[in-house]
Write a protein that holds these residues in place. Sequence first.
Motif, PDB file in Angstrom:
ATOM      1  N   CYS A   1      32.641   9.341 -16.176  1.00  0.00           N
ATOM      2  CA  CYS A   1      32.440  10.520 -17.017  1.00  0.00           C
ATOM      3  C   CYS A   1      31.067  11.113 -16.708  1.00  0.00           C
ATOM      4  CB  CYS A   1      32.497  10.152 -18.506  1.00  0.00           C
ATOM      5  SG  CYS A   1      34.022   9.338 -19.040  1.00  0.00           S
ATOM      6  N   PHE A   2      30.917  12.425 -16.867  1.00  0.00           N
ATOM      7  CA  PHE A   2      29.616  13.034 -16.587  1.00  0.00           C
ATOM      8  C   PHE A   2      29.391  14.299 -17.398  1.00  0.00           C
ATOM      9  CE2 PHE A   2      32.361  15.345 -13.622  1.00  0.00           C
ATOM     10  CZ  PHE A   2      31.867  16.636 -13.669  1.00  0.00           C
ATOM     11  N   HIS A   3      28.095  14.622 -17.637  1.00  0.00           N
ATOM     12  CA  HIS A   3      27.646  15.949 -18.057  1.00  0.00           C
ATOM     13  C   HIS A   3      27.191  16.694 -16.801  1.00  0.00           C
ATOM     14  CE1 HIS A   3      26.540  13.212 -21.411  1.00  0.00           C
ATOM     15  NE2 HIS A   3      26.722  14.229 -22.239  1.00  0.00           N
ATOM     16  N   ASP A   4      27.185  18.012 -16.877  1.00  0.00           N
ATOM     17  CA  ASP A   4      26.724  18.796 -15.734  1.00  0.00           C
ATOM     18  C   ASP A   4      25.291  18.453 -15.342  1.00  0.00           C
ATOM     19  OD1 ASP A   4      25.941  19.958 -18.200  1.00  0.00           O
ATOM     20  OD2 ASP A   4      25.597  21.909 -17.275  1.00  0.00           O
ATOM     21  N   ALA A   5      24.416  18.303 -16.332  1.00  0.00           N
ATOM     22  CA  ALA A   5      23.006  18.040 -16.036  1.00  0.00           C
ATOM     23  C   ALA A   5      22.770  16.655 -15.444  1.00  0.00           C
ATOM     24  CB  ALA A   5      22.166  18.210 -17.306  1.00  0.00           C
ATOM     25  N   ASP A   6      23.749  15.745 -15.564  1.00  0.00           N
ATOM     26  CA  ASP A   6      23.621  14.423 -14.958  1.00  0.00           C
ATOM     27  C   ASP A   6      23.750  14.482 -13.444  1.00  0.00           C
ATOM     28  OD1 ASP A   6      23.768  13.459 -17.609  1.00  0.00           O
ATOM     29  OD2 ASP A   6      25.946  13.214 -17.456  1.00  0.00           O
ATOM     30  N   VAL A   7      24.519  15.451 -12.962  1.00  0.00           N
ATOM     31  CA  VAL A   7      24.958  15.399 -11.570  1.00  0.00           C
ATOM     32  C   VAL A   7      24.324  16.469 -10.693  1.00  0.00           C
ATOM     33  CG1 VAL A   7      27.151  14.384 -12.277  1.00  0.00           C
ATOM     34  CG2 VAL A   7      27.021  16.860 -11.960  1.00  0.00           C
ATOM     35  N   ARG A   8      23.759  17.521 -11.305  1.00  0.00           N
ATOM     36  CA  ARG A   8      23.170  18.601 -10.506  1.00  0.00           C
ATOM     37  C   ARG A   8      21.738  18.863 -10.963  1.00  0.00           C
ATOM     38  NH1 ARG A   8      21.557  21.415 -14.555  1.00  0.00           N
ATOM     39  NH2 ARG A   8      23.048  22.350 -16.002  1.00  0.00           N
ATOM     40  N   PRO A   9      20.879  19.311 -10.051  1.00  0.00           N
ATOM     41  CA  PRO A   9      19.513  19.678 -10.459  1.00  0.00           C
ATOM     42  C   PRO A   9      19.523  20.884 -11.385  1.00  0.00           C
ATOM     43  CG  PRO A   9      19.682  19.458  -8.064  1.00  0.00           C
ATOM     44  CD  PRO A   9      21.075  19.453  -8.597  1.00  0.00           C
ATOM     45  N   GLU A  10      18.537  20.968 -12.263  1.00  0.00           N
ATOM     46  CA  GLU A  10      18.365  22.143 -13.113  1.00  0.00           C
ATOM     47  C   GLU A  10      17.863  23.305 -12.263  1.00  0.00           C
ATOM     48  OE1 GLU A  10      18.477  24.334 -16.625  1.00  0.00           O
ATOM     49  OE2 GLU A  10      19.193  22.286 -16.282  1.00  0.00           O
ATOM     50  N   GLY A  11      18.542  24.438 -12.347  1.00  0.00           N
ATOM     51  CA  GLY A  11      18.148  25.609 -11.581  1.00  0.00           C
ATOM     52  C   GLY A  11      17.203  26.510 -12.343  1.00  0.00           C
ATOM     53  N   GLN A  12      16.840  27.629 -11.721  1.00  0.00           N
ATOM     54  CA  GLN A  12      15.949  28.595 -12.349  1.00  0.00           C
ATOM     55  C   GLN A  12      16.666  29.459 -13.379  1.00  0.00           C
ATOM     56  OE1 GLN A  12      12.529  28.830 -11.818  1.00  0.00           O
ATOM     57  NE2 GLN A  12      12.935  26.888 -10.760  1.00  0.00           N
ATOM     58  N   ASN A  13      18.002  29.503 -13.297  1.00  0.00           N
ATOM     59  CA  ASN A  13      18.787  30.324 -14.211  1.00  0.00           C
ATOM     60  C   ASN A  13      20.224  29.816 -14.220  1.00  0.00           C
ATOM     61  OD1 ASN A  13      19.912  31.301 -11.754  1.00  0.00           O
ATOM     62  ND2 ASN A  13      18.339  32.907 -11.669  1.00  0.00           N
ATOM     63  N   PHE A  14      21.076  30.493 -14.978  1.00  0.00           N
ATOM     64  CA  PHE A  14      22.469  30.064 -15.086  1.00  0.00           C
ATOM     65  C   PHE A  14      23.176  30.108 -13.730  1.00  0.00           C
ATOM     66  CE2 PHE A  14      26.931  31.310 -15.492  1.00  0.00           C
ATOM     67  CZ  PHE A  14      27.423  30.196 -16.143  1.00  0.00           C
ATOM     68  N   ALA A  15      22.947  31.149 -12.964  1.00  0.00           N
ATOM     69  CA  ALA A  15      23.628  31.285 -11.676  1.00  0.00           C
ATOM     70  C   ALA A  15      23.286  30.126 -10.750  1.00  0.00           C
ATOM     71  CB  ALA A  15      23.248  32.623 -11.030  1.00  0.00           C
ATOM     72  N   GLU A  16      22.022  29.711 -10.714  1.00  0.00           N
ATOM     73  CA  GLU A  16      21.644  28.592  -9.856  1.00  0.00           C
ATOM     74  C   GLU A  16      22.219  27.279 -10.385  1.00  0.00           C
ATOM     75  OE1 GLU A  16      17.709  26.529  -7.781  1.00  0.00           O
ATOM     76  OE2 GLU A  16      17.481  28.335  -9.016  1.00  0.00           O
ATOM     77  N   ASN A  17      22.241  27.098 -11.699  1.00  0.00           N
ATOM     78  CA  ASN A  17      22.896  25.923 -12.274  1.00  0.00           C
ATOM     79  C   ASN A  17      24.346  25.845 -11.825  1.00  0.00           C
ATOM     80  OD1 ASN A  17      20.651  25.083 -13.689  1.00  0.00           O
ATOM     81  ND2 ASN A  17      21.372  25.791 -15.691  1.00  0.00           N
TER      82      ASN A  17
END
Length: 433
Positions: A97-113
């Motif tokens: 199981c995962f949250h989005d923030a667990d698996v991807r770096p935090e971006g500068q904005n929503f589009a980068e996330n």
Amino acid sequence: MTDFFNGIPTIKYEGPESQNDFTFRHYNPDEVVLGKTLKEHLRFAVAYWHSFAWEGGDPFGGRTFDRPWFGSEMDLAKLKADAAFEMFEILGAPFFCFHDADVRPEGQNFAENTRNLEEIVEYFAGKMEGSETKLLWGTANLFSHRRFMSGAATNPDPEVFAFSAATIKTCMDATYRLGGQNYVLWGGREGYETLLNTDMGRERQQAGRMLQMAVEYKHKIGFKGAILIEPKPQEPTKHQYDYDVATVYGFLKDFGLEDEVQVNIEQGHAILAGHSFEHELALARALGIFGSIDMNRNDYQSGWDTDQFPNNVPETALAYYEVLKAGGFTTGGTNFDAKLRRQSLDAEDLILGHVGAMDVCAAGLKVAAKMLDDGKLEAERDARYAGWETPEGKALMHSDLESIMAQVTGQDINPEPKSGRQERLENLVNRYL
């Protein structure tokens, strides 16, 4: 391949007499209990956030863990995924199981996330092609970043609401893309600290509409899994709108979602709400909203959510008794929302925490199956309520106060109390352990 788990063997079942630390003593995934294998019954899942994203901090101290994938680059996110799937293989874990923030770096904005999430989802998809591990559920982290300090769906700022709604969509898309069997909404900060700055009625309406939109989107994209809410009392906000199963059910009824949404119940959250785990499971079963569980335990001497691995067979037996009475899991499963202690630094600790927990759950489920199959506990309970199965007892539920008064007066009824036999039943349960 990484070298993080070098030297750790694949965990196999060797039986209760084994002296090997790296083995299962009670969890034989192929053992058949009540017509299903333990693997099918328990549906174990590894929590990505505690196992791979957590840095070992606590309220009074920072990071203690040193993991080679810690950092904010996509290459490190992929290294983390490599290590995760290596661990899944070592454990034979059916799900994660995962949250989005667990698996991807935090971006500068929503589009980068979103770009970061989509890239790592495709990386997951490639890893899953060569793995037996599937996705139990995905969810959005709408609580860690400072933008969510006043909530996500319940935030007083409509821009935060919009950002949260868009993030939920991307996470539902990711879950659908990876064949996830559920989608969870965990309202980590859907609550308030003080009524002095809170419009509770407005915030409840916002939360209800957000959940309705998630359900609408599920049907639009053809997602066949369950939408789950995870009840969460108190921590981190003082007053949570999703406090316990009963509160969530009232919320679902209020917004016409009781047939659309189920609950993912956590042991630690049940304790913080002042309930037992089995109470929350039994109530969810009775209300028809039981879905899945997060299995962990709290330190009973601490007033916060310590998320420790389960180690108490009697507790897990009572929990799985309610799961079995509910018919077992369908899309749900047993997710280890549990983390190492911050002094447990080594890769071996991470593996053995899961090994012990899987054994405890397997032992507990087998005890629960014996209790259910034997039928003595159910027979004792049925005997206590036997009067309600008589014609007179059934008639009471369709009568009125005046008629009942006439009956009581005419028959000169003066009932004597009967023992609840609690100690006898506790002794009965202990026989199975």
